[in-house]
Design an enzyme around this catalytic site. Sequence first.
Site, PDB file in Angstrom:
ATOM      1  N   LYS A 111       0.848  -1.205   0.000  1.00 15.34           N
ATOM      2  CA  LYS A 111       0.000   0.000   0.000  1.00 15.34           C
ATOM      3  C   LYS A 111       0.877   1.246   0.000  1.00 15.34           C
ATOM      4  CE  LYS A 111      -3.742  -2.556   2.026  1.00 15.34           C
ATOM      5  NZ  LYS A 111      -4.469  -3.009   3.198  1.00 15.34           N
ATOM      6  N   GLN A 160      -4.829  -1.803   9.256  1.00 18.22           N
ATOM      7  CA  GLN A 160      -4.578  -3.111   8.652  1.00 18.22           C
ATOM      8  C   GLN A 160      -5.147  -4.214   9.544  1.00 18.22           C
ATOM      9  OE1 GLN A 160      -3.197  -3.699   5.535  1.00 18.22           O
ATOM     10  NE2 GLN A 160      -3.839  -5.798   5.953  1.00 18.22           N
ATOM     11  N   ASP A 206     -11.340   2.209   3.304  1.00 21.27           N
ATOM     12  CA  ASP A 206     -11.587   0.779   3.087  1.00 21.27           C
ATOM     13  C   ASP A 206     -13.076   0.506   2.820  1.00 21.27           C
ATOM     14  OD1 ASP A 206      -9.432  -0.963   2.955  1.00 21.27           O
ATOM     15  OD2 ASP A 206      -9.106  -0.957   5.129  1.00 21.27           O
TER      16      ASP A 206
END
Length: 281
Positions: free
Chosen positions: A52, A96, A119
């Site tokens: 990422k 995460q 997300d």
Amino acid sequence: MTQLIDGKAISAQIKEELKERVATMKERGVEVTLAVIQVGNDPASSVYVGNKKKACAYIGIHSLAYELAEETSEEELLKLIDELNEKKDVNGILVQLPLPKHINEEKILDRIHPLKDVDGFHPQNVGSLCIGRKGFVSCTPAGIIQLLKRSGISVEGKECVVIGRSNIVGKPMALLLLQENGTVTVAHSKTRNLKEVTRRADILVVAVGKPKMITAEYVKEGAVVIDVGIHRNEQNKLCGDVDFDDVAPKCSAITPVPGGVGPMTIAMLMNNCVESVALQK
Ligand code: NDP
């Protein structure tokens, strides 16, 4: 001839487009910033976080890395999220997963401001998707819609079957296909006569989490098959939920693993980061 849906090429194309948009934004003095939080040092998570950060650097998105110790308390993590929610110069916040067991994932994800939830996991964003309002959409299913569109595959009026009903893949996938005017069926572990259901599909999206479970007998002749699964087989090679060699000759189009859905997830995360600037206005 079966069309191979090339996620690697399509994701590269999306990243190029985003790079140009970010450069134009920079000329106007607008910077995009993503905060990435990792708690503990699970090796797989470190790889995902690294990828990422790399994608951010390529596109020109500023990334802030928060690498927190495994023992970090839930309270400490919530406090950090509150601080990042307040910061005007942070556009996106990504935690995460998975988190260490002593931290309640739901509580953490719910604390991220919906306008910074790149997300697309916050209940407000999921609700927005459900009723067709603007908001962040979970990256993997959003990436699948891009794969279909950019491969010239229309969803409208088609029989779409999604195998899997997880909150991050199956359910948002079904909603997005519905938004594209597909006729959508969601299958899961309690579905009876799964093969009969999947053989109705013009577009079959497989997110079942079982290596090579979907063989040719689950697939209608000429169907489009999208394989979301990622697994390592006995030879340590990547494979999907679909038995590619068996299924591919029967399809009109199919995604390979690797190189299909996988690369789209990060590309769509980057897209959400860029979109966040407009949403926050
Ligand atoms: P989950 O394990 O959360 O969900 C699996 C779903 O499949 C469940 O809804 C389950 O039903 C259903 N299922 C399980 N067994 C069967 C069966 N025999 N018949 C019919 N349905 C069944 O997985 P995810 O949605 O998180 O992920 C799915 C796959 O996609 C995994 O392989 C994962 O690694 C991969 N993945 C890939 C990503 C990418 O970027 N390419 C991103 C995210 C995931 P029930 O609800 O009844 O239990």
